[in-house]
Each structure stands twice: as C-alpha cells, then as structure tokens.
Design an enzyme around this catalytic site. Structure first.
Site, PDB file in Angstrom:
ATOM      1  N   GLY A  93       0.795  -1.232   0.000  1.00  0.00           N
ATOM      2  CA  GLY A  93       0.000   0.000   0.000  1.00  0.00           C
ATOM      3  C   GLY A  93       0.821   1.273   0.000  1.00  0.00           C
ATOM      4  N   HIS A 100       9.094   6.411   4.374  1.00  0.00           N
ATOM      5  CA  HIS A 100       8.457   7.191   5.442  1.00  0.00           C
ATOM      6  C   HIS A 100       7.861   6.253   6.468  1.00  0.00           C
ATOM      7  CE1 HIS A 100       5.561   6.599   2.154  1.00  0.00           C
ATOM      8  NE2 HIS A 100       4.615   6.512   3.082  1.00  0.00           N
TER       9      HIS A 100
HETATM   10  P1  5GP Z   1       1.811   5.625   1.980  1.00  0.00           P
HETATM   11  O1  5GP Z   1       0.458   5.483   1.332  1.00  0.00           O
HETATM   12  O2  5GP Z   1       2.905   5.698   0.931  1.00  0.00           O
HETATM   13  O3  5GP Z   1       2.117   4.628   3.053  1.00  0.00           O
HETATM   14  O4  5GP Z   1       1.790   7.009   2.741  1.00  0.00           O
HETATM   15  C1  5GP Z   1       1.830   8.233   2.098  1.00  0.00           C
HETATM   16  C2  5GP Z   1       1.152   9.228   2.992  1.00  0.00           C
HETATM   17  O5  5GP Z   1       1.531  10.525   2.576  1.00  0.00           O
HETATM   18  C3  5GP Z   1      -0.381   9.180   2.936  1.00  0.00           C
HETATM   19  O6  5GP Z   1      -0.879   8.899   4.253  1.00  0.00           O
HETATM   20  C4  5GP Z   1      -0.768  10.562   2.431  1.00  0.00           C
HETATM   21  O7  5GP Z   1      -1.918  11.071   3.074  1.00  0.00           O
HETATM   22  C5  5GP Z   1       0.451  11.398   2.744  1.00  0.00           C
HETATM   23  N1  5GP Z   1       0.680  12.501   1.832  1.00  0.00           N
HETATM   24  C6  5GP Z   1       0.671  12.449   0.470  1.00  0.00           C
HETATM   25  N2  5GP Z   1       0.964  13.650  -0.040  1.00  0.00           N
HETATM   26  C7  5GP Z   1       1.167  14.479   1.016  1.00  0.00           C
HETATM   27  C8  5GP Z   1       1.495  15.873   1.117  1.00  0.00           C
HETATM   28  O8  5GP Z   1       1.667  16.599   0.119  1.00  0.00           O
HETATM   29  N3  5GP Z   1       1.614  16.392   2.365  1.00  0.00           N
HETATM   30  C9  5GP Z   1       1.443  15.621   3.486  1.00  0.00           C
HETATM   31  N4  5GP Z   1       1.588  16.241   4.675  1.00  0.00           N
HETATM   32  N5  5GP Z   1       1.128  14.309   3.421  1.00  0.00           N
HETATM   33  C10 5GP Z   1       0.992  13.752   2.209  1.00  0.00           C
END
Ligand code: 5GP
Ligand code: ZN
Length: 114
Positions: A93, A100
């Site tokens: 996911g 991160h």
């Molecule tokens: P992943 O889905 O890769 O585990 O997590 C990515 C996270 O980054 C998601 O929870 C999403 O809401 C967050 N996210 C995506 N773009 C941005 C952004 O421009 N700013 C912030 N603060 N969070 C972001």
C-alpha cells in the site's frame, strides 16, 4: 530526487505542518490523517523504500526511531501506545516512493490491518 513529493517537502518547496526537523530527518502531519495523531517521519535523503535500506544508509533508521520516540513523548502518547507503520511496494500500500514511517495514535488501533 526530482518530482518526489517528500523530497520537495524536505527542501521546503511544498509546505507542511512540521513537528520536528534536524539535518537528517523531518516529521510532519499527514495531509489525510487516519487517526487523531498521524505524523510522517522521513529521511531528508531520498530512499525509495525499505527495499533500499542498506549498510550505507542504516544509521538514518535508528535516528528516525529515536525521533519517533521523542515525538510520541512530546505528544503524550508514549504511555498509552501508538503504532509505527511503513507500507512497502504495491501490495504493502505504498503510495509515495520516498521512505516514510507513519506514527499513528490517539485512538485504539485495530489488528490485523486491512
Ligand atoms: P503511503 O500510502 O505511501 O504509506 O503514505 C503516504 C502518505 O503521505 C499518505 O498517508 C498521504 O496522506 C500522505 N501525503 C501524500 N501527499 C502528502 C502531502 O503533500 N503532504 C502531506 N503532509 N502528506 C501527504
Ligand atoms: Zn524523495
């Protein structure tokens, strides 16, 4: 890395709500919080995913976890508990290809995750 949204956040090219920053890492609020507390902790250096952690960048990982521990204490969720998640790859996911760690807290978190 060019066109990487988290590199842009690390370089102050995209605004964020910053909770912590030093020369190696930055912590900021997730734009779509999945819990009352939802913080992302990232290395400033571009590392794509867990698949790219190796001997040359391993120290950043302990630094990130020390940072997470500090933030959990600052936000007063260290005693009640919280969760740290790193989604990896398509099945994991992962939607942003810059390593991160999600710090989630402020509510009971179900297990197993979906
Ligand atoms: P992943 O889905 O890769 O585990 O997590 C990515 C996270 O980054 C998601 O929870 C999403 O809401 C967050 N996210 C995506 N773009 C941005 C952004 O421009 N700013 C912030 N603060 N969070 C972001
Ligand atoms: Zn990046």
């Amino acid at each position: 890395m060019k066109d990487c949204i988290f590199c842009k956040i690390a370089n102050n090219e995209i605004p964020c709500t910053k909770l912590y920053e030093d020369e190696k890492v930055i912590a900021f609020k997730d734009i779509h919080p999945a819990a009352p507390i939802h913080v992302l902790v990232i290395p400033k250096e571009h590392i794509t995913s867990v698949n790219d952690i190796n001997e040359s960048n391993k120290l950043i990982i302990s630094h990130i976890f020390i940072t997470i521990s500090k933030i959990a204490k600052d936000l007063n969720i260290d005693k009640e508990g919280f969760r740290v998640i790193t989604n990896t790859g398509e099945r994991g996911g992962q939607t942003v290809d810059h390593l991160h760690f999600h710090l989630l807290g402020g509510r009971n978190l179900g297990w197993p995750p979906g």
